[in-house]
Scaffold this active site. Structure first.
Site, PDB file in Angstrom:
ATOM      1  CB  ALA A   1       9.475   0.273   2.703  1.00  0.00           C
ATOM      2  N   GLY A   2       7.272   1.512   4.976  1.00  0.00           N
ATOM      3  CA  GLY A   2       5.969   2.184   5.000  1.00  0.00           C
ATOM      4  C   GLY A   2       5.049   1.659   3.917  1.00  0.00           C
ATOM      5  CG  LEU A   3       6.298   0.444   0.424  1.00  0.00           C
ATOM      6  CD1 LEU A   3       7.467  -0.157  -0.366  1.00  0.00           C
ATOM      7  CD2 LEU A   3       5.352   1.182  -0.525  1.00  0.00           C
ATOM      8  CB  ALA A   4       1.471  -2.207   4.678  1.00  0.00           C
ATOM      9  N   GLY A   5       4.497  -4.256   4.026  1.00  0.00           N
ATOM     10  CA  GLY A   5       4.856  -5.575   3.460  1.00  0.00           C
ATOM     11  C   GLY A   5       4.383  -6.732   4.321  1.00  0.00           C
ATOM     12  N   GLY A   6       4.642  -6.665   5.618  1.00  0.00           N
ATOM     13  CA  GLY A   6       4.227  -7.751   6.507  1.00  0.00           C
ATOM     14  C   GLY A   6       2.712  -7.841   6.600  1.00  0.00           C
ATOM     15  CB  SER A   7       0.090  -5.228   6.950  1.00  0.00           C
ATOM     16  OG  SER A   7       0.701  -4.649   8.063  1.00  0.00           O
TER      17      SER A   7
ATOM     18  CE  LYS B   1       0.746   1.437   4.441  1.00  0.00           C
ATOM     19  NZ  LYS B   1       1.580   2.590   4.746  1.00  0.00           N
TER      20      LYS B   1
ATOM     21  N   PRO C   1       9.922  -4.148  -0.110  1.00  0.00           N
ATOM     22  CG  PRO C   1      10.787  -2.034  -0.614  1.00  0.00           C
ATOM     23  CD  PRO C   1       9.832  -3.069  -1.112  1.00  0.00           C
TER      24      PRO C   1
ATOM     25  CG  ASP D   1      -0.681  -0.345   7.969  1.00  0.00           C
ATOM     26  OD1 ASP D   1      -1.494   0.554   8.245  1.00  0.00           O
ATOM     27  OD2 ASP D   1       0.533  -0.143   7.810  1.00  0.00           O
TER      28      ASP D   1
HETATM   29  P1  ATP Z   1       4.488  -0.618   7.664  1.00  0.00           P
HETATM   30  O1  ATP Z   1       4.207   0.000   6.349  1.00  0.00           O
HETATM   31  O2  ATP Z   1       3.293  -1.346   8.223  1.00  0.00           O
HETATM   32  O3  ATP Z   1       5.140   0.329   8.631  1.00  0.00           O
HETATM   33  P2  ATP Z   1       7.020  -1.680   7.172  1.00  0.00           P
HETATM   34  O4  ATP Z   1       7.257  -1.030   5.864  1.00  0.00           O
HETATM   35  O5  ATP Z   1       7.659  -1.070   8.356  1.00  0.00           O
HETATM   36  O6  ATP Z   1       5.491  -1.827   7.402  1.00  0.00           O
HETATM   37  P3  ATP Z   1       7.209  -4.550   7.059  1.00  0.00           P
HETATM   38  O7  ATP Z   1       7.637  -5.198   5.778  1.00  0.00           O
HETATM   39  O8  ATP Z   1       5.775  -4.704   7.375  1.00  0.00           O
HETATM   40  O9  ATP Z   1       7.672  -3.071   7.012  1.00  0.00           O
HETATM   41  O10 ATP Z   1       8.124  -5.149   8.208  1.00  0.00           O
HETATM   42  C1  ATP Z   1       8.199  -4.652   9.500  1.00  0.00           C
HETATM   43  C2  ATP Z   1       8.795  -5.717  10.422  1.00  0.00           C
HETATM   44  O11 ATP Z   1       7.841  -6.762  10.568  1.00  0.00           O
HETATM   45  C3  ATP Z   1      10.063  -6.348   9.880  1.00  0.00           C
HETATM   46  O12 ATP Z   1      11.167  -5.843  10.558  1.00  0.00           O
HETATM   47  C4  ATP Z   1       9.885  -7.835  10.104  1.00  0.00           C
HETATM   48  O13 ATP Z   1      10.820  -8.359  10.989  1.00  0.00           O
HETATM   49  C5  ATP Z   1       8.490  -8.024  10.662  1.00  0.00           C
HETATM   50  N1  ATP Z   1       7.692  -9.008   9.863  1.00  0.00           N
HETATM   51  C6  ATP Z   1       6.911  -9.965  10.355  1.00  0.00           C
HETATM   52  N2  ATP Z   1       6.323 -10.657   9.355  1.00  0.00           N
HETATM   53  C7  ATP Z   1       6.732 -10.130   8.196  1.00  0.00           C
HETATM   54  C8  ATP Z   1       6.468 -10.419   6.835  1.00  0.00           C
HETATM   55  N3  ATP Z   1       5.658 -11.411   6.444  1.00  0.00           N
HETATM   56  N4  ATP Z   1       7.043  -9.629   5.908  1.00  0.00           N
HETATM   57  C9  ATP Z   1       7.828  -8.607   6.281  1.00  0.00           C
HETATM   58  N5  ATP Z   1       8.141  -8.325   7.556  1.00  0.00           N
HETATM   59  C10 ATP Z   1       7.588  -9.062   8.520  1.00  0.00           C
END
Ligand code: ATP
Length: 284
Positions: free
Chosen positions: A99-105, A11, A96, A138
């Site tokens: 990044a603020g791209l909500a990869g884990g979410s 996102k 990545p 997220d």
């Molecule tokens: P957001 O946009 O919600 O702030 P973000 O850009 O900070 O997300 P994410 O990729 O969501 O980054 O990762 C944040 C942390 O969540 C990572 O440091 C990682 O250790 C943890 N994490 C747990 N599960 C996952 C997953 N499936 N993918 C990525 N990171 C994960």
């Protein structure tokens, strides 16, 4: 055994406003959020006959019960009141981290959507979003997808008109900002510029890409104004013809909106330097 496949889309925040600090210590947010085509691939084997397992091709991501995808599967099976005979989740990362791209979410939401399909759509989208909120703020938006206004901690969602197809370049510098520190910083500085959320809603309604680009605004940028990386990327995107550019979420990725896929592609290539990860994407 059955194998489920699901795209986990990132996102971006077209607007991001931080409102008041609440009694529980959290801040109320107001953000127009948008799903983009940059995605991870999630595969789930259900009924493997073996203990739960998770693999991920990015070494820095936890490959166990700490992974948000694993947590999502856990809350899903708890909610429907029956467990599988073992599952294996495989994640191919492109989004990545930090990044603020909500990869884990996005991965967690993909697991919820896929498992709900497997369970015969036993939960409504709303119920699935509520489950997602137990995993992360997220996740509900990532379950819903498209274009939406997120309020509260991000879990109160209102569907907005889908954004027109926007051509994007997303750049992630090799820095990470700790979200709690950014909130703290915002509490201590005077916020000079806030997004015009109503105007953004109208621009979405009108399908006006130029207007949308001109209204991009993320208050977190004011909490990182001492960091040169964000301004430098924004300036480079604008120099290459971006109609508008903004940091997404709490950073550190920055995106720009371009007139054409060709412009986006050539900018993406030009900005790819040592350490700077760049991607082309579009709204979905
Ligand atoms: P957001 O946009 O919600 O702030 P973000 O850009 O900070 O997300 P994410 O990729 O969501 O980054 O990762 C944040 C942390 O969540 C990572 O440091 C990682 O250790 C943890 N994490 C747990 N599960 C996952 C997953 N499936 N993918 C990525 N990171 C994960």
């Amino acid at each position: 055994m059955i194998t489920l496949s699901e795209r986990a889309c990132a996102k971006i925040n077209l607007t991001l406003d931080v409102l008041s600090k609440r009694d529980d210590g959290y801040h109320d947010l107001r953000s127009v959020m948008q799903t983009v085509s940059l995605c991870d691939d999630v595969e789930i084997d259900v009924d493997t006959g073996r203990p739960w397992k998770l693999t991920c091709d990015a070494a820095s991501i936890p490959a166990d019960e700490r992974n948000l995808a694993w947590k999502a599967a856990r809350v899903f099976f708890d909610r429907i009141g029956r467990g599988p005979d073992g599952i294996e989740i495989r994640i191919r990362k492109r989004i990545p981290s930090e990044a603020g791209l909500a990869g884990g979410s996005a991965d967690a939401a993909a697991v919820l959507r896929a498992l709900n399909r497997w369970a015969g759509a036993s939960l409504s989208t709303e119920a699935l979003c509520d489950l997602g909120a137990l995993v992360g703020s997220d996740v509900p938006f990532c379950v819903l997808g498209g274009t939406a206004l997120a309020e509260g901690r991000g879990e109160r969602l209102t569907k907005l008109p889908d954004a027109p197809e926007l051509q994007l370049v997303i750049c992630k510098p090799p820095v990470a900002f700790a979200t709690p520190a950014l909130f703290k910083r915002l509490d201590s500085v005077e916020i000079r510029e806030q997004p015009d959320t109503d105007a953004m809603r109208q621009a979405l309604q009108d399908g006006d890409s130029v207007k949308i680009a001109s209204l991009l605004c993320n208050v977190f940028e004011q909490a990182v104004s001492d960091r040169p990386e964000i301004e430098a990327i924004k300036a480079a995107l604008l120099r290459h013809g971006a109609l508008g550019a903004s940091m997404t979420g709490s950073g550190s990725a920055v995106f720009g909106i371009f007139r054409s896929p060709e412009d986006a592609k050539s900018t993406c290539k030009a900005l790819r330097t040592n350490g700077l990860q760049t991607f082309t994407a579009k709204t979905v």
